[in-house]
Design a protein around this motif. Structure first.
Motif, PDB file in Angstrom:
ATOM      1  N   MET A   1       0.843  -1.192   0.000  1.00  0.00           N
ATOM      2  CA  MET A   1       0.000   0.000   0.000  1.00  0.00           C
ATOM      3  C   MET A   1       0.880   1.244   0.000  1.00  0.00           C
ATOM      4  O   MET A   1       1.758   1.389   0.824  1.00  0.00           O
ATOM      5  CB  MET A   1      -0.857  -0.056   1.268  1.00  0.00           C
ATOM      6  CG  MET A   1      -2.004   0.928   1.275  1.00  0.00           C
ATOM      7  SD  MET A   1      -3.104   0.726  -0.100  1.00  0.00           S
ATOM      8  CE  MET A   1      -3.134   2.361  -0.758  1.00  0.00           C
ATOM      9  N   SER A   2       0.623   2.127  -0.884  1.00  0.00           N
ATOM     10  CA  SER A   2       1.472   3.302  -0.961  1.00  0.00           C
ATOM     11  C   SER A   2       0.930   4.402  -0.085  1.00  0.00           C
ATOM     12  O   SER A   2      -0.268   4.619   0.009  1.00  0.00           O
ATOM     13  CB  SER A   2       1.479   3.811  -2.381  1.00  0.00           C
ATOM     14  OG  SER A   2       1.731   5.182  -2.368  1.00  0.00           O
ATOM     15  N   ASP A   3       1.812   5.132   0.518  1.00  0.00           N
ATOM     16  CA  ASP A   3       1.343   6.269   1.288  1.00  0.00           C
ATOM     17  C   ASP A   3       1.425   7.514   0.441  1.00  0.00           C
ATOM     18  O   ASP A   3       0.947   8.557   0.811  1.00  0.00           O
ATOM     19  CB  ASP A   3       2.176   6.441   2.540  1.00  0.00           C
ATOM     20  CG  ASP A   3       3.541   6.985   2.224  1.00  0.00           C
ATOM     21  OD1 ASP A   3       4.121   7.628   3.067  1.00  0.00           O
ATOM     22  OD2 ASP A   3       4.013   6.746   1.108  1.00  0.00           O
ATOM     23  N   THR A  13      -6.438   7.211  11.163  1.00  0.00           N
ATOM     24  CA  THR A  13      -7.142   5.980  11.493  1.00  0.00           C
ATOM     25  C   THR A  13      -8.544   6.329  11.959  1.00  0.00           C
ATOM     26  O   THR A  13      -8.731   7.247  12.732  1.00  0.00           O
ATOM     27  CB  THR A  13      -6.439   5.257  12.644  1.00  0.00           C
ATOM     28  OG1 THR A  13      -5.617   6.200  13.306  1.00  0.00           O
ATOM     29  CG2 THR A  13      -5.648   4.090  12.157  1.00  0.00           C
ATOM     30  N   GLU A  18     -11.375   1.549  15.962  1.00  0.00           N
ATOM     31  CA  GLU A  18     -10.316   1.076  16.848  1.00  0.00           C
ATOM     32  C   GLU A  18     -10.882   0.306  18.017  1.00  0.00           C
ATOM     33  O   GLU A  18     -12.037   0.443  18.363  1.00  0.00           O
ATOM     34  CB  GLU A  18      -9.518   2.267  17.376  1.00  0.00           C
ATOM     35  CG  GLU A  18      -8.386   2.620  16.461  1.00  0.00           C
ATOM     36  CD  GLU A  18      -7.627   3.832  16.982  1.00  0.00           C
ATOM     37  OE1 GLU A  18      -6.733   4.267  16.286  1.00  0.00           O
ATOM     38  OE2 GLU A  18      -7.967   4.314  18.079  1.00  0.00           O
ATOM     39  N   TYR A  45       2.066  -2.667  12.855  1.00  0.00           N
ATOM     40  CA  TYR A  45       1.407  -2.678  11.555  1.00  0.00           C
ATOM     41  C   TYR A  45       2.416  -2.863  10.427  1.00  0.00           C
ATOM     42  O   TYR A  45       2.191  -2.457   9.296  1.00  0.00           O
ATOM     43  CB  TYR A  45       0.487  -1.476  11.361  1.00  0.00           C
ATOM     44  CG  TYR A  45       1.144  -0.126  11.431  1.00  0.00           C
ATOM     45  CD1 TYR A  45       1.529   0.522  10.256  1.00  0.00           C
ATOM     46  CD2 TYR A  45       1.350   0.509  12.644  1.00  0.00           C
ATOM     47  CE1 TYR A  45       2.121   1.771  10.319  1.00  0.00           C
ATOM     48  CE2 TYR A  45       1.939   1.753  12.711  1.00  0.00           C
ATOM     49  CZ  TYR A  45       2.326   2.385  11.543  1.00  0.00           C
ATOM     50  OH  TYR A  45       2.909   3.621  11.609  1.00  0.00           O
ATOM     51  N   CYS A  47       5.273  -1.664   9.444  1.00  0.00           N
ATOM     52  CA  CYS A  47       5.776  -0.583   8.607  1.00  0.00           C
ATOM     53  C   CYS A  47       7.274  -0.709   8.367  1.00  0.00           C
ATOM     54  O   CYS A  47       7.826  -0.039   7.503  1.00  0.00           O
ATOM     55  CB  CYS A  47       5.471   0.757   9.268  1.00  0.00           C
ATOM     56  SG  CYS A  47       6.419   1.014  10.776  1.00  0.00           S
ATOM     57  N   SER A  48       7.954  -1.567   9.137  1.00  0.00           N
ATOM     58  CA  SER A  48       9.393  -1.814   8.973  1.00  0.00           C
ATOM     59  C   SER A  48      10.284  -0.638   9.325  1.00  0.00           C
ATOM     60  O   SER A  48      11.468  -0.654   9.025  1.00  0.00           O
ATOM     61  CB  SER A  48       9.737  -2.238   7.540  1.00  0.00           C
ATOM     62  OG  SER A  48       9.145  -3.465   7.255  1.00  0.00           O
ATOM     63  N   VAL A  49       9.730   0.372   9.939  1.00  0.00           N
ATOM     64  CA  VAL A  49      10.570   1.509  10.316  1.00  0.00           C
ATOM     65  C   VAL A  49      11.637   1.061  11.324  1.00  0.00           C
ATOM     66  O   VAL A  49      12.781   1.509  11.285  1.00  0.00           O
ATOM     67  CB  VAL A  49       9.715   2.660  10.878  1.00  0.00           C
ATOM     68  CG1 VAL A  49      10.576   3.718  11.534  1.00  0.00           C
ATOM     69  CG2 VAL A  49       8.910   3.286   9.748  1.00  0.00           C
ATOM     70  N   PHE A  68      11.164  -8.865  12.830  1.00  0.00           N
ATOM     71  CA  PHE A  68      11.077 -10.313  12.946  1.00  0.00           C
ATOM     72  C   PHE A  68      11.295 -10.764  14.382  1.00  0.00           C
ATOM     73  O   PHE A  68      10.513 -11.519  14.931  1.00  0.00           O
ATOM     74  CB  PHE A  68      12.098 -10.997  12.023  1.00  0.00           C
ATOM     75  CG  PHE A  68      12.161 -12.480  12.253  1.00  0.00           C
ATOM     76  CD1 PHE A  68      11.222 -13.316  11.686  1.00  0.00           C
ATOM     77  CD2 PHE A  68      13.134 -13.018  13.080  1.00  0.00           C
ATOM     78  CE1 PHE A  68      11.256 -14.685  11.939  1.00  0.00           C
ATOM     79  CE2 PHE A  68      13.174 -14.374  13.346  1.00  0.00           C
ATOM     80  CZ  PHE A  68      12.236 -15.217  12.770  1.00  0.00           C
ATOM     81  N   GLU A  72       6.936 -10.447  14.887  1.00  0.00           N
ATOM     82  CA  GLU A  72       6.687 -11.586  13.992  1.00  0.00           C
ATOM     83  C   GLU A  72       7.024 -12.909  14.650  1.00  0.00           C
ATOM     84  O   GLU A  72       6.288 -13.886  14.543  1.00  0.00           O
ATOM     85  CB  GLU A  72       7.467 -11.413  12.693  1.00  0.00           C
ATOM     86  CG  GLU A  72       6.662 -10.579  11.732  1.00  0.00           C
ATOM     87  CD  GLU A  72       7.391 -10.232  10.456  1.00  0.00           C
ATOM     88  OE1 GLU A  72       8.414 -10.889  10.145  1.00  0.00           O
ATOM     89  OE2 GLU A  72       6.939  -9.301   9.781  1.00  0.00           O
ATOM     90  N   CYS A 101       9.959   2.802  16.634  1.00  0.00           N
ATOM     91  CA  CYS A 101       8.615   2.314  16.336  1.00  0.00           C
ATOM     92  C   CYS A 101       7.572   3.389  16.598  1.00  0.00           C
ATOM     93  O   CYS A 101       7.464   3.901  17.704  1.00  0.00           O
ATOM     94  CB  CYS A 101       8.294   1.094  17.178  1.00  0.00           C
ATOM     95  SG  CYS A 101       6.581   0.573  16.982  1.00  0.00           S
ATOM     96  N   PRO A 102       6.797   3.748  15.561  1.00  0.00           N
ATOM     97  CA  PRO A 102       5.798   4.794  15.749  1.00  0.00           C
ATOM     98  C   PRO A 102       4.570   4.277  16.494  1.00  0.00           C
ATOM     99  O   PRO A 102       3.687   5.048  16.838  1.00  0.00           O
ATOM    100  CB  PRO A 102       5.434   5.190  14.318  1.00  0.00           C
ATOM    101  CG  PRO A 102       5.755   4.012  13.477  1.00  0.00           C
ATOM    102  CD  PRO A 102       6.850   3.255  14.177  1.00  0.00           C
ATOM    103  N   SER A 103       4.531   2.964  16.731  1.00  0.00           N
ATOM    104  CA  SER A 103       3.287   2.407  17.232  1.00  0.00           C
ATOM    105  C   SER A 103       3.425   1.849  18.654  1.00  0.00           C
ATOM    106  O   SER A 103       2.560   1.128  19.130  1.00  0.00           O
ATOM    107  CB  SER A 103       2.820   1.327  16.255  1.00  0.00           C
ATOM    108  OG  SER A 103       1.540   0.895  16.570  1.00  0.00           O
ATOM    109  N   GLY A 104       4.523   2.165  19.294  1.00  0.00           N
ATOM    110  CA  GLY A 104       4.660   1.777  20.699  1.00  0.00           C
ATOM    111  C   GLY A 104       4.823   0.286  20.943  1.00  0.00           C
ATOM    112  O   GLY A 104       4.476  -0.207  22.012  1.00  0.00           O
TER     113      GLY A 104
END
Ligand SMILES: Cc1cc2nc3c(=O)[nH]c(=O)nc-3n(C[C@H](O)[C@H](O)[C@H](O)COP(=O)(O)OP(=O)(O)OC[C@H]3O[C@@H](n4cnc5c(N)ncnc54)[C@H](O)[C@@H]3O)c2cc1C
Ligand code: SF4
Ligand code: SF4
Lengths: 438, 419
Positions: A1-3, A13, A18, A45, A47-49, A68, A72, A101-104
């Protein structure tokens, strides 16, 4: 999915969608009743950041990276049971992924837990790797013995034959020089001095010096004492064990918990008497304030975590350090500063440069945000030596490009690596503060 | 008190960094506080100013379209002048690395998913790929990098009626990496030309099946890092065609590049930076903020300042928080209007006109967040970027532009008031 693309990209979101699922808590790794990292893993999610922030993944194509190792692996494990992937031992525990990580997602907590299980259940306790790691993880014990006869130890450890044997038998790279032991430990000095010179009921700190500044660089610990006393603080130096940092990194969680038990016991008593905990090593402060409460349940652990500070951080909160330095000056010097990963994690990576760049006599340059590559005991392992030096190359290069030929950092192992890669002498910020203020 | 500056900016995205630069330009001492590294690593690196109004787009000239926006839109509050101001800061920061500054009009950029997007500034590496140029285009994707499907993207673009021929091929990246190899790793390999990867890549493209006699070739944005220009030049040379990049999803190298540009500029401007810990509260007296409280792993540390800029982003950046019942601004508890019936927050159509997309604080004409009686919460607090309500930046394609314009305004005003 492209941002880059229209709607789904910058779209926030949908808050109404949620928290739809309520899940029952399950244990993340078998045999662990206390920790539920599952909501954390579900936060990922993909994002691999985190992967782009990992210094090991950057130079080691075989290392699968934090996404990973953390979320994962956890998902796989829940689905199929099975073992922890042995690549967990290649993670250096620099904790950069946490920060990215932007998502905590609590990545380093997952790595520490997985590594603990791997070492406990999958690693051969008679293997050379286990024995070597156990020795490295318990550096404090080794140092206690070694510093009893510092000159002899320094002589023996510096002997090239012994170094070869270390490499062959233990897997400790012969390129590394063992850090020299001081002829007098900090604690010996402290007792000889008769303890504190300042008494103050209102301003008092309990000093967590850790192993390295006790056995190897007592000048850093002494600088802390003198600087804090110059600001009118009463300093106590309680009984203490290793902070646990090298034990986490080697998956020796039982050793770490024993050490944590001693430290939390000693320091929580002092908190009640109005002391705050102050450390001079950024990995020690990281360990007490973040890893302890994440990994162990001990009485008083939350209070100790909530009242632990790094030395410079503490002074900047409570004292007008900038004002004090305005009128001070030191002998002309140029410094190449490296921020340790664990300082970065606590948001302390800029304080030294910020504070010293206006100090008379000082030219200080930040050598960039790369990792030094040693990550505590990591670079002390034969099989990791090359990776460690590859990671460090960017920092070495920037140090060589900087004007200064003296390095500066808060972390003892980063300072070993900086010295190893450039031959420079390395200073701790507290030593410069001492020069300026005492 | 120890940690004290003239201006404290909370948030390290485009809005926060722009506000800090604008405040520093007035001569104020500035500190920027940011919790996470920044959302820029996820963003595409494009700077959109205004691409559509009320669902109608693409818009050719954003400045001309501003008056069609609703009155409470942030652009209407700060005016076209501030948009120009924000872009001026951006152009100074980005230098040659970005293109688009020669005109007020939008450029049309090809996206990853095969659509065309109007944008105001775009990385220089993206420039040769603009949809307005009638040059036959080959898109190249890499097997295993699943988020860019070149043949599908090419089909989509062909269907939108672009004024050129377009085709897409998938090739294998010449060096074998793990399946989930990071884009940064591929970029590094191209950077260092490991195992002559540049030549082998162009050989693979020459061998790929396409009937197109292409003038330019587009790749997902991962063509090198420190030596990106050299990588593109060599590929172009070998392919005998222009080479361009297509912005990607996270992790985004172009977003990372933008983050580096912005933070280098902060350093050059002497802005102090504290990253890694969240702001959680404040102390105030007589209607003025005295300090912002930062949670450093359990410790509450006060950061004092004469003026404060709130630039914590919207629902994505965590500047606006929501649960089932309500929507809040978590640091200062600024008023965020929202329908009490939560079913009115969104439309069934995913791309529709959602109320929640415009949730945010309501500024007065000096960008100060107001309470429910339309009075400023604090005399010395201004807001910028995604935390402001009134814009549906995803639908309008105005995210970065709103952040630049309001960041420039709020930062300048904070600096003026503080000095
Ligand atoms: C996936 C994605 C794709 C995007 N693509 C595009 C695009 O193609 N074109 C375009 O123009 N724009 C795009 N954007 C939008 C753009 O990057 C910005 O998100 C937007 O301009 C809003 O910027 P901001 O500075 O207001 O907030 P953000 O970028 O969200 O930054 C908020 C900052 O505040 C910090 N913060 C939040 N809470 C706290 C706290 N309590 N304490 C301290 N710090 C805090 C965060 O850590 C962060 O640094 C995209 C964004 C995302 C997420
Ligand atoms: S802790 Fe460091 S080495 Fe380990 S996965 Fe995270 S970023 Fe990589
Ligand atoms: S940065 Fe966080 S959300 Fe993104 S892949 Fe890593 S763990 Fe998942």
């Amino acid at each position: 999915m492209s941002d880059a693309e229209s709607p789904a990209t910058t779209e926030p979101t949908d808050p109404t969608r949620e928290h739809e699922t309520d899940f029952d808590p399950v244990s993340v790794f078998d045999g662990d009743e206390t920790m539920d990292l599952r909501p954390g893993a579900d936060n990922c999610y993909k994002c691999s950041v985190c992967d782009t922030a990992c210094p090991v993944a950057e130079v080691d194509d075989d290392f699968p990276g934090p996404k990973f190792q953390g979320p994962e692996q956890w998902r796989l494990k829940r689905k199929d049971g099975g073992e922890i992937d042995d690549s967990i031992m290649s993670c250096s525990n620099c904790m950069r992924c946490d920060d990215a990580c932007p998502s905590g997602v609590p990545l380093s907590q997952m790595h520490n837990t997985a590594r603990g299980e791997y070492v406990d259940e999958q690693m051969d306790k008679l293997s050379r790797e286990y024995v070597r790691n156990r020795i490295l993880a318990n550096y404090g014990t080794l140092a206690r013995l070694g510093s009893k006869v510092p000159r002899l130890t320094n002589l023996v450890m510096g002997n090239s034959l012994v170094q070869k044997i270390n490499e062959k038998v233990l897997g400790i790279p012969s390129e590394r020089d063992f850090p020299a032991f001081a002829s007098q430990t900090f604690r010996e000095w402290w007792h000889e001095r008769g303890g504190a010179n300042v008494e103050n009921e209102d301003k008092r700190i309990a000093y967590f010096h850790g192993c390295y500044s006790n056995y190897n660089t007592p000048e850093v610990a002494k600088a802390l004492v003198r600087v804090f006393e110059s600001f009118g603080y009463e300093v106590v130096v309680p009984r203490q064990r290793c902070s646990g940092t090298p034990m986490f990194a080697n998956g020796m969680l039982d050793d770490a918990e024993r050490a944590a038990g001693v430290n939390v016991g000693e320091f929580s008593d002092l908190l009640e008497a109005g002391y705050d905990v102050v450390a001079s090593c950024t990995s020690c402060s990281m360990s007490l304030r973040q890893e302890y409460p994440e990994l162990f349940e001990l009485s008083g652990i939350e209070e100790v975590a909530a009242n632990t500070y790094e030395a410079l951080e503490y002074l900047r909160i409570h004292e007008d350090v900038r004002g004090a330095l305005d009128d001070a000056s030191v002998d002309d010097q140029a410094l190449a500063y490296h921020a340790p990963c664990h300082a970065r994690n606590q948001g302390l990576d800029r304080q030294a440069v910020e504070l010293f760049r206006d100090l008379d006599g000082v030219l200080i340059e930040d050598v960039g945000d790369s990792c030094s590559g040693i990550s505590g005991t990591y670079g002390w392992k034969e099989e990791k030596y090359e990776t460690s030096m590859k990671i460090g190359e960017e920092m070495f290069e920037h140090m060589r490009d900087a004007t200064g030929e003296v390095g500066m950092t808060e972390c003892p192992t980063c300072s070993m690596q900086m010295e190893h890669g450039t031959g420079y002498d390395i200073k701790h910020p507290l030593q410069l503060l001492e020069e300026a203020l005492c | 008190m120890p940690i004290r500056e003239d201006v404290l900016v909370v948030g390290g995205g485009i809005a926060g960094t722009t506000a800090a630069l604008a405040a520093a330009e007035t001569g104020a001492e500035v500190r920027l506080l940011s919790h996470k590294k920044s959302t820029l690593r996820q963003a595409s690196g494009l700077i959109d100013v205004l691409g559509a109004v009320g669902g109608d787009g693409p818009i050719a000239d954003p400045f001309e379209a501003i008056e069609r926006l609703p009155d409470d839109h942030p652009y209407r509050v700060v005016g076209a002048e501030s948009i120009h101001d924000g872009l001026r800061f951006f152009d100074d920061v980005a230098g040659d690395v970005y293109a688009g500054g020669h005109t007020d009009r939008n450029a049309l950029v090809l996206t990853h998913g095969g659509t065309i997007k109007p944008t105001a500034r775009y990385p220089e590496s993206v420039a040769p790929g603009l949809a307005s140029a009638a040059a036959d285009t080959l898109l190249v994707g890499f097997a295993g990098l699943t988020d860019f499907d070149a043949p599908v993207a090419a089909d989509h673009l062909a269907a939108t009626g672009v004024p050129f021929e377009i085709d897409g091929v998938t090739v294998r990246f010449p060096i074998e990496f793990r399946d989930d190899a990071r884009t940064t790793r591929l970029a590094k390999a191209l950077d260092a030309d490991e195992d002559r990867v540049r030549k082998r890549l162009t050989d693979a493209i020459d061998a790929a099946e396409t009937d197109l006699d292409y003038d330019r070739v587009g790749f997902p944005a991962m063509l090198g890092d420190d030596h990106a220009a050299a990588v593109r030049d060599e590929l172009a040379d070998r392919l005998g065609a222009a080479v361009f990049e297509i912005p990607t999803g996270p992790p985004s190298l172009l977003g990372l590049q933008l983050e580096e540009l912005l933070f280098d500029a902060l350093d050059d401007a002497g802005v102090r930076i504290s990253a890694g810990n969240p702001a959680v509260g404040y102390e105030a007296a007589d209607g003025r903020l005295e300090s912002v409280t930062v949670d450093r792993r359990g410790q509450a540390v006060p950061y004092h300042a004469a003026e404060v800029v709130l630039a914590t982003g919207g629902l994505v950046g965590k500047g606006i928080d929501s649960d089932r019942e309500s929507v809040t601004e978590p640091i200062f508890d600024c008023h965020v209007p929202h329908p009490s019936d939560r079913y009115a927050w969104s439309e069934d159509d995913a791309f529709g006109d959602h109320a929640f997309a415009r949730f945010g604080v309501v500024p007065d004409d000096d960008l100060r967040p107001t309470d429910d009686a339309a009075e400023p919460h604090f005399e010395n607090l201004r807001a910028a970027g995604g935390v402001l309500g009134g814009a549906d930046v995803a639908r309008e394609k105005s995210a970065a532009g709103v952040s630049l314009a309001t960041g420039a305004y709020a930062g300048r005003r904070a600096g003026e008031e503080a000095t």
